[in-house]
Design a protein around this motif. Structure first.
Motif, PDB file in Angstrom:
ATOM      1  N   THR A   1       4.926  -4.407  -3.684  1.00  0.00           N
ATOM      2  CA  THR A   1       3.892  -4.443  -2.657  1.00  0.00           C
ATOM      3  C   THR A   1       3.409  -3.032  -2.334  1.00  0.00           C
ATOM      4  O   THR A   1       4.208  -2.101  -2.231  1.00  0.00           O
ATOM      5  N   LEU A   2       2.111  -2.924  -2.204  1.00  0.00           N
ATOM      6  CA  LEU A   2       1.452  -1.687  -1.802  1.00  0.00           C
ATOM      7  C   LEU A   2       0.931  -1.872  -0.389  1.00  0.00           C
ATOM      8  O   LEU A   2       0.463  -2.961  -0.034  1.00  0.00           O
ATOM      9  N   TYR A   3       1.002  -0.811   0.409  1.00  0.00           N
ATOM     10  CA  TYR A   3       0.553  -0.881   1.798  1.00  0.00           C
ATOM     11  C   TYR A   3      -0.470   0.206   2.095  1.00  0.00           C
ATOM     12  O   TYR A   3      -0.484   1.258   1.463  1.00  0.00           O
ATOM     13  N   LEU A   4      -1.277  -0.062   3.096  1.00  0.00           N
ATOM     14  CA  LEU A   4      -2.147   0.963   3.664  1.00  0.00           C
ATOM     15  C   LEU A   4      -2.100   0.804   5.176  1.00  0.00           C
ATOM     16  O   LEU A   4      -2.635  -0.167   5.726  1.00  0.00           O
ATOM     17  N   GLN A   5      -1.438   1.736   5.827  1.00  0.00           N
ATOM     18  CA  GLN A   5      -1.408   1.768   7.290  1.00  0.00           C
ATOM     19  C   GLN A   5      -2.624   2.538   7.773  1.00  0.00           C
ATOM     20  O   GLN A   5      -2.807   3.697   7.403  1.00  0.00           O
ATOM     21  N   MET A   6      -3.440   1.881   8.575  1.00  0.00           N
ATOM     22  CA  MET A   6      -4.676   2.490   9.050  1.00  0.00           C
ATOM     23  C   MET A   6      -4.616   2.607  10.566  1.00  0.00           C
ATOM     24  O   MET A   6      -4.543   1.589  11.269  1.00  0.00           O
ATOM     25  N   ASN A   7      -4.622   3.832  11.046  1.00  0.00           N
ATOM     26  CA  ASN A   7      -4.595   4.104  12.489  1.00  0.00           C
ATOM     27  C   ASN A   7      -5.875   4.785  12.914  1.00  0.00           C
ATOM     28  O   ASN A   7      -6.625   5.311  12.086  1.00  0.00           O
ATOM     29  N   SER A   8      -6.116   4.790  14.211  1.00  0.00           N
ATOM     30  CA  SER A   8      -7.310   5.450  14.771  1.00  0.00           C
ATOM     31  C   SER A   8      -8.563   5.035  14.018  1.00  0.00           C
ATOM     32  O   SER A   8      -9.383   5.877  13.623  1.00  0.00           O
ATOM     33  N   LEU A   9      -8.716   3.749  13.831  1.00  0.00           N
ATOM     34  CA  LEU A   9      -9.844   3.247  13.057  1.00  0.00           C
ATOM     35  C   LEU A   9     -11.168   3.545  13.746  1.00  0.00           C
ATOM     36  O   LEU A   9     -11.266   3.553  14.986  1.00  0.00           O
ATOM     37  N   LYS A  10     -12.180   3.781  12.919  1.00  0.00           N
ATOM     38  CA  LYS A  10     -13.522   4.099  13.390  1.00  0.00           C
ATOM     39  C   LYS A  10     -14.504   3.079  12.823  1.00  0.00           C
ATOM     40  O   LYS A  10     -14.237   2.472  11.777  1.00  0.00           O
ATOM     41  N   PRO A  11     -15.642   2.906  13.467  1.00  0.00           N
ATOM     42  CA  PRO A  11     -16.638   1.967  12.936  1.00  0.00           C
ATOM     43  C   PRO A  11     -17.021   2.272  11.486  1.00  0.00           C
ATOM     44  O   PRO A  11     -17.294   1.344  10.702  1.00  0.00           O
ATOM     45  N   GLU A  12     -17.018   3.550  11.112  1.00  0.00           N
ATOM     46  CA  GLU A  12     -17.389   3.903   9.742  1.00  0.00           C
ATOM     47  C   GLU A  12     -16.326   3.526   8.720  1.00  0.00           C
ATOM     48  O   GLU A  12     -16.546   3.661   7.512  1.00  0.00           O
TER      49      GLU A  12
END
Length: 128
Positions: free
Chosen positions: A77-88
């Motif tokens: 399994t590969l992961y992508l933790q995304m924090n402080s997301l922005k509209p862009e």
């Protein structure tokens, strides 16, 4: 046969977090490099983050310090933790793998053309 399936997308408000997962099945030779890519409407697909089998990573400048790519080889399994997301950051996110890693120095390259296996994608929408 190589198969990648993404999950974890959704809708969040600006500043929120999401964790994407990509389940991989197929020969280990097909995953020398794995990465996350995204494509927004009317834009080209871009490499967000890439990781090789030794754990070397590279990130797009727009996500450095906010996104973290990781892999669990035991779980395929590969992961992508995304924090402080922005509209862009709003886009369809794709998981991909390749039989060969290409490097710029010690950092794996993020060119979509370098990756031969792709998942169907998962939508991420960030509202302001």
């Amino acid at each position: 046969q190589v198969r990648l399936v993404e999950s974890g997308g959704g809708s969040v408000q600006s500043g929120g977090s999401l964790r994407l997962s990509c389940a991989f099945s197929g020969g280990s030779h097909s995953r020398q490099c794995m990465g996350w890519f995204r494509q927004a409407p009317g834009k080209e697909r871009e490499g967000v983050a890439v990781i090789d089998r030794d754990g070397f990573t590279s990130y797009a400048d727009s996500v450095k310090g906010r996104f973290t790519i990781s892999q669990d080889n035991a779980k395929n399994t590969l992961y992508l933790q995304m924090n402080s997301l922005k509209p862009e950051d709003t886009a369809m996110y794709y998981c991909a793998s390749s039989v060969v890693c290409y490097y710029s120095g010690i950092f794996p390259r993020r060119g979509p053309a370098d990756f031969g296996y792709w998942g169907p994608g998962t939508q991420v929408t960030v509202s302001s």
